[in-house]
Design a protein around this motif. Structure first.
Motif, PDB file in Angstrom:
ATOM      1  N   GLU A 126       0.821  -1.202   0.000  1.00  0.00           N
ATOM      2  CA  GLU A 126       0.000   0.000   0.000  1.00  0.00           C
ATOM      3  C   GLU A 126       0.861   1.260   0.000  1.00  0.00           C
ATOM      4  O   GLU A 126       1.801   1.382   0.784  1.00  0.00           O
ATOM      5  N   VAL A 127       0.534   2.192  -0.893  1.00  0.00           N
ATOM      6  CA  VAL A 127       1.209   3.491  -0.904  1.00  0.00           C
ATOM      7  C   VAL A 127       0.477   4.400   0.078  1.00  0.00           C
ATOM      8  O   VAL A 127      -0.656   4.797  -0.165  1.00  0.00           O
ATOM      9  N   THR A 128       1.102   4.737   1.169  1.00  0.00           N
ATOM     10  CA  THR A 128       0.435   5.554   2.184  1.00  0.00           C
ATOM     11  C   THR A 128       0.774   7.027   2.008  1.00  0.00           C
ATOM     12  O   THR A 128       1.805   7.381   1.428  1.00  0.00           O
ATOM     13  N   PRO A 129      -0.097   7.927   2.506  1.00  0.00           N
ATOM     14  CA  PRO A 129       0.199   9.355   2.417  1.00  0.00           C
ATOM     15  C   PRO A 129       1.529   9.725   3.052  1.00  0.00           C
ATOM     16  O   PRO A 129       2.231  10.612   2.560  1.00  0.00           O
ATOM     17  N   LEU A 130       1.883   9.060   4.130  1.00  0.00           N
ATOM     18  CA  LEU A 130       3.129   9.399   4.814  1.00  0.00           C
ATOM     19  C   LEU A 130       4.337   9.086   3.933  1.00  0.00           C
ATOM     20  O   LEU A 130       5.280   9.883   3.852  1.00  0.00           O
ATOM     21  N   VAL A 131       4.337   7.936   3.273  1.00  0.00           N
ATOM     22  CA  VAL A 131       5.449   7.604   2.374  1.00  0.00           C
ATOM     23  C   VAL A 131       5.477   8.571   1.199  1.00  0.00           C
ATOM     24  O   VAL A 131       6.548   9.020   0.767  1.00  0.00           O
ATOM     25  N   GLN A 132       4.318   8.931   0.687  1.00  0.00           N
ATOM     26  CA  GLN A 132       4.269   9.913  -0.400  1.00  0.00           C
ATOM     27  C   GLN A 132       4.872  11.237   0.038  1.00  0.00           C
ATOM     28  O   GLN A 132       5.585  11.898  -0.726  1.00  0.00           O
ATOM     29  N   GLU A 133       4.601  11.639   1.273  1.00  0.00           N
ATOM     30  CA  GLU A 133       5.159  12.889   1.774  1.00  0.00           C
ATOM     31  C   GLU A 133       6.670  12.805   1.932  1.00  0.00           C
ATOM     32  O   GLU A 133       7.388  13.775   1.662  1.00  0.00           O
ATOM     33  N   LEU A 134       7.168  11.659   2.357  1.00  0.00           N
ATOM     34  CA  LEU A 134       8.621  11.502   2.456  1.00  0.00           C
ATOM     35  C   LEU A 134       9.275  11.721   1.100  1.00  0.00           C
ATOM     36  O   LEU A 134      10.315  12.359   0.990  1.00  0.00           O
ATOM     37  N   VAL A 135       8.646  11.165   0.059  1.00  0.00           N
ATOM     38  CA  VAL A 135       9.186  11.318  -1.289  1.00  0.00           C
ATOM     39  C   VAL A 135       9.121  12.775  -1.728  1.00  0.00           C
ATOM     40  O   VAL A 135      10.091  13.337  -2.256  1.00  0.00           O
ATOM     41  N   SER A 136       7.978  13.423  -1.496  1.00  0.00           N
ATOM     42  CA  SER A 136       7.797  14.797  -1.980  1.00  0.00           C
ATOM     43  C   SER A 136       8.700  15.790  -1.257  1.00  0.00           C
ATOM     44  O   SER A 136       9.090  16.811  -1.823  1.00  0.00           O
ATOM     45  N   THR A 137       9.051  15.495   0.007  1.00  0.00           N
ATOM     46  CA  THR A 137       9.922  16.413   0.749  1.00  0.00           C
ATOM     47  C   THR A 137      11.396  16.178   0.455  1.00  0.00           C
ATOM     48  O   THR A 137      12.249  16.949   0.914  1.00  0.00           O
ATOM     49  N   GLY A 138      11.717  15.130  -0.283  1.00  0.00           N
ATOM     50  CA  GLY A 138      13.099  14.890  -0.671  1.00  0.00           C
ATOM     51  C   GLY A 138      13.962  14.273   0.399  1.00  0.00           C
ATOM     52  O   GLY A 138      15.194  14.290   0.297  1.00  0.00           O
ATOM     53  N   ARG A 139      13.345  13.704   1.429  1.00  0.00           N
ATOM     54  CA  ARG A 139      14.137  13.051   2.488  1.00  0.00           C
ATOM     55  C   ARG A 139      14.931  11.898   1.879  1.00  0.00           C
ATOM     56  O   ARG A 139      14.413  11.159   1.040  1.00  0.00           O
ATOM     57  N   PRO A 140      16.202  11.699   2.279  1.00  0.00           N
ATOM     58  CA  PRO A 140      16.988  10.581   1.768  1.00  0.00           C
ATOM     59  C   PRO A 140      16.286   9.247   2.038  1.00  0.00           C
ATOM     60  O   PRO A 140      16.067   8.868   3.187  1.00  0.00           O
ATOM     61  N   LEU A 141      15.924   8.561   0.964  1.00  0.00           N
ATOM     62  CA  LEU A 141      15.105   7.364   1.061  1.00  0.00           C
ATOM     63  C   LEU A 141      15.493   6.396  -0.046  1.00  0.00           C
ATOM     64  O   LEU A 141      15.683   6.803  -1.197  1.00  0.00           O
ATOM     65  N   VAL A 142      15.617   5.123   0.297  1.00  0.00           N
ATOM     66  CA  VAL A 142      15.901   4.072  -0.678  1.00  0.00           C
ATOM     67  C   VAL A 142      14.961   2.902  -0.401  1.00  0.00           C
ATOM     68  O   VAL A 142      14.782   2.508   0.760  1.00  0.00           O
ATOM     69  N   PHE A 143      14.346   2.378  -1.448  1.00  0.00           N
ATOM     70  CA  PHE A 143      13.559   1.160  -1.313  1.00  0.00           C
ATOM     71  C   PHE A 143      14.485  -0.044  -1.465  1.00  0.00           C
ATOM     72  O   PHE A 143      15.363  -0.060  -2.329  1.00  0.00           O
ATOM     73  N   ASP A 152       9.020   7.949  -7.443  1.00  0.00           N
ATOM     74  CA  ASP A 152      10.393   8.116  -7.936  1.00  0.00           C
ATOM     75  C   ASP A 152      11.359   7.969  -6.770  1.00  0.00           C
ATOM     76  O   ASP A 152      11.846   8.950  -6.204  1.00  0.00           O
ATOM     77  N   VAL A 153      11.609   6.712  -6.408  1.00  0.00           N
ATOM     78  CA  VAL A 153      12.495   6.396  -5.289  1.00  0.00           C
ATOM     79  C   VAL A 153      13.556   5.418  -5.787  1.00  0.00           C
ATOM     80  O   VAL A 153      13.224   4.394  -6.386  1.00  0.00           O
ATOM     81  N   PRO A 154      14.839   5.687  -5.568  1.00  0.00           N
ATOM     82  CA  PRO A 154      15.868   4.731  -5.980  1.00  0.00           C
ATOM     83  C   PRO A 154      15.729   3.430  -5.181  1.00  0.00           C
ATOM     84  O   PRO A 154      15.250   3.431  -4.048  1.00  0.00           O
ATOM     85  N   TYR A 155      16.155   2.342  -5.795  1.00  0.00           N
ATOM     86  CA  TYR A 155      15.954   1.037  -5.162  1.00  0.00           C
ATOM     87  C   TYR A 155      17.169   0.146  -5.347  1.00  0.00           C
ATOM     88  O   TYR A 155      18.005   0.347  -6.232  1.00  0.00           O
ATOM     89  N   VAL A 156      17.218  -0.875  -4.501  1.00  0.00           N
ATOM     90  CA  VAL A 156      18.169  -1.982  -4.648  1.00  0.00           C
ATOM     91  C   VAL A 156      17.348  -3.259  -4.518  1.00  0.00           C
ATOM     92  O   VAL A 156      16.657  -3.454  -3.506  1.00  0.00           O
TER      93      VAL A 156
END
Length: 332
Positions: A126-143, A152-156
């Motif tokens: 599930e794509v939650t609003p909180l995860v969407q906000e993390l992406v939109s604010t540009g917080r360093p995040l990797v899936f 648009d999140v980089p992944y390994v």
């Protein structure tokens, strides 16, 4: 920027109720929680912990949120993350989402509140609003391990397509034709990818993909056992059951043995995910091994790139087929 009272007004609840939702208070009903989350999404509300963390200094900590701590894959993945983070001078704080979006969000809020410098997330479906906000604010995040379409999140992750094709070719060479696949859920990228790769490999090998031999579980032991029971009760059961992960394989083995059947004489078994105990059962289990520890190490390096302002590239590492005796045919 929306404030907590705006969210409350939009959802038709009190500010205190919104606060209880943000703090995962169990007294909030599911219906109210959904209304509040919908309001947060509509207003693009950023919880205070997230906004505050964007202005704090580095803490030399990472947050790692895994899918299921009971799954050996995730424990080995966490070890790879910890080893690499320690070498880089970072400490890792781990949260177990238990494959639930609300638990994932609980740990996101907690870790951001702890001012971690970046997050590694094995995302739930599930794509939650909180995860969407993390992406939109540009917080360093990797899936890690999984991806989510549209974000648009980089992944390994691991790419098992080639190994699955090699497994199907091996089964065909052993004389097997009736091959079933107990996949993971289609809501997860890993479930979809393995199912698509299996179907493509079967077609390429000239083998029939029979709908009654395709079943989706949840990457847990109980679903592996239930799917195996269903497949073995068919008028024409499969010769081979290929399981989508190690826990489903364990459940399948339990069901096979509870019926007094033998592997591989009565039914052959193969698994996506290799674990240490596969070599200790009789017969040892043929498996597709993911480069689990390396996935963790590469994810840390990619997250460091993001923290230090470098773009960094997503990574897909190849999985490897490990042939053992669980797919041999009688007399082979």
């Amino acid at each position: 920027m929306a404030r907590i009272k705006d969210v409350a007004a939009h959802a038709g609840v009190s500010v205190a109720t919104v606060s209880r939702v943000l703090n995962d208070n169990p007294s909030v009903t599911a219906e109210t929680r959904d209304r509040v989350y919908a309001a947060m999404s509509a207003l693009r509300y950023v919880p205070n912990a997230v906004a505050r963390s964007l202005r704090t200094e580095a803490t030399r900590t990472f947050g790692l949120i895994i899918g299921d701590i009971l799954n050996p894959f995730f424990t080995q993945l966490a070890r790879g993350v910890e080893d690499e983070a320690r070498r880089a001078g970072y400490t890792v704080i781990i949260g177990n989402a238990d494959e639930r979006a609300e638990e994932q969000d609980h740990y996101v809020r907690t870790l951001v509140g702890q001012r971690v410098d970046g997050l590694l997330i094995c995302p739930t479906a599930e794509v939650t609003p909180l995860v969407q906000e993390l992406v939109s604010t540009g917080r360093p995040l990797v899936f890690l391990d999984r991806t989510i379409s549209g974000l648009d999140v980089p992944y390994v992750r691991a790419d098992g397509a080639k190994a699955i094709a090699e497994l199907v070719a091996h089964l065909k060479a052993m004389g097997h034709r009736r091959i079933a696949f107990a996949s993971g859920p289609a809501t997860l990228s890993t479930g979809r990818e393995r199912t698509d790769a299996f179907a493509a490999a079967m077609t390429e090998a000239g083998l029939e993909v029979r709908p009654e031999y395709m079943a989706a579980g949840d990457f847990r032991e109980g679903s592996g056992r239930a799917i195996t029971a269903h497949l073995l009760d068919l008028a024409e059961p499969p010769e081979v059951i290929f399981f989508g992960d190690n826990l489903m394989t364990l459940g399948g083995l339990d069901e096979i043995r509870s019926r007094g059947l033998r592997v591989p004489d009565d039914v052959a078994v193969a698994s996506f995910d290799d674990v240490t105990w596969f070599v200790h059962v009789d017969p040892p289990i043929t498996a597709i091994a993911q480069p689990t520890a390396e996935l963790g190490r590469r994810a840390v390096r990619l997250l460091l790139d993001r923290i230090e302002g470098r773009t960094g590239e997503s990574v897909a590492l190849p999985a490897e087929l490990v042939i053992r005796r669980s797919c041999e045919r009688k007399g082979a």
